[in-house]
Design a protein around this motif. Structure first.
Motif, PDB file in Angstrom:
ATOM      1  N   TYR A 154       0.878  -1.449  -0.164  1.00  0.00           N
ATOM      2  CA  TYR A 154       0.009  -0.026  -0.096  1.00  0.00           C
ATOM      3  C   TYR A 154       0.849   1.239  -0.075  1.00  0.00           C
ATOM      4  N   PHE A 157       1.294   3.829  -3.052  1.00  0.00           N
ATOM      5  CA  PHE A 157       0.350   4.603  -3.664  1.00  0.00           C
ATOM      6  C   PHE A 157       0.262   5.930  -2.840  1.00  0.00           C
ATOM      7  N   GLU A 159      -2.563   7.360  -2.070  1.00  0.00           N
ATOM      8  CA  GLU A 159      -3.943   7.576  -1.342  1.00  0.00           C
ATOM      9  C   GLU A 159      -3.539   6.717   0.074  1.00  0.00           C
ATOM     10  N   TYR A 160      -2.569   6.102   0.034  1.00  0.00           N
ATOM     11  CA  TYR A 160      -2.334   5.647   1.597  1.00  0.00           C
ATOM     12  C   TYR A 160      -2.016   6.436   2.590  1.00  0.00           C
ATOM     13  N   TRP A 170       5.348   8.424  -0.686  1.00  0.00           N
ATOM     14  CA  TRP A 170       5.207   7.394  -1.361  1.00  0.00           C
ATOM     15  C   TRP A 170       5.893   7.043  -2.700  1.00  0.00           C
ATOM     16  N   LEU A 174       8.045   4.000  -3.975  1.00  0.00           N
ATOM     17  CA  LEU A 174       7.601   3.617  -5.294  1.00  0.00           C
ATOM     18  C   LEU A 174       9.093   3.439  -5.955  1.00  0.00           C
TER      19      LEU A 174
END
Length: 235
Positions: A154, A157, A159-160, A170, A174
């Protein structure tokens, strides 16, 4: 099992030194109010390039530091244990590529700190390598790290961070995941490999034999040799 624990402890020595240094930087910054976090990774800026080297050693608060400490220690320890010859290349190149990718894909004007990008890089490296080799030891190590770092998937992303109410990097996660997968593929033929079901650790010396064991006669087998005179062979 006991030998495995001893090897793991031995492989944690240098990762523990790195972790102690990270904690030392955090408490020195806190004690003397040095504001070292300003030297984090700042994407798409020349001044932010210093973050390539400083970012992993900087953390916002104790929770941030603690959440990265155990996964970083274990992931480094597993790399030291299972990749003794390639460990420096794996650790160094993964850290470098993670920082470069973050500098490229990160939002301009943001400031990224913490070792979570490296954690993602090393865990995804171990997972990818285990996926290709099917080695049971590295598979077990990968599952342990995934279990301890439950937000592994998660965290890549955006939104996490909104869900948990924290400002997480994030992009750094990534970037670490990408570099980990890449080097996991590159080093897939190095380090521990899958052991075939008929292999035994005590039979490693048999690899030097010219023929497989089943072609050799048993100890109880008696071999009779018949000699023929050269004149008889001519006839």
């Amino acid at each position: 099992m006991f030998n495995f624990i001893l090897k793991l402890i031995d492989s944690l020595v240098w990762p523990l030194v790195v972790l102690v240094f990270i904690w030392l930087v955090f408490f020195v910054d806190l004690r003397f109010n040095l504001h070292l976090n300003q030297f984090g990774m700042q994407p798409k800026t020349l001044n932010g390039l210093i973050g390539i080297f400083s970012m992993p050693f900087l953390h916002g608060d104790f929770d941030h530091l603690f959440s990265n400490s155990i996964p970083l220690l274990l992931s480094l320890g597993f790399i030291f244990q299972y990749f003794p010859e390639q460990k420096l290349k794996i650790i160094g190149l993964s850290a470098l590529l993670t920082s470069i990718l973050l500098w490229i894909i990160g939002e301009k004007g943001s400031n990224h700190i913490g070792a979570s990008g490296l954690v993602y890089a090393y865990i995804f490296f171990l997972v990818t390598h285990a996926f290709f080799t099917r080695n049971k030891e590295t598979l077990a190590a990968a599952f342990v790290l995934i279990f301890l770092y439950g937000s592994l998937i998660y965290g890549i992303f955006p939104e996490y961070g909104k869900i948990i109410g924290k400002n997480i990097s994030w992009e750094g996660h990534l970037a670490g995941a990408i570099s980990g997968v890449l080097f996991g593929i590159i080093f897939r033929k190095q380090g521990p490999q899958q052991r075939m079901f008929f292999e035994d650790e005590d039979d490693e010396d048999e690899d030097d034999n010219e023929f497989p064991y089943w072609m050799y006669p048993d100890e109880d087998t008696i071999i009779h040799y018949h000699y023929k005179d050269s004149k008889q062979e001519d006839d």
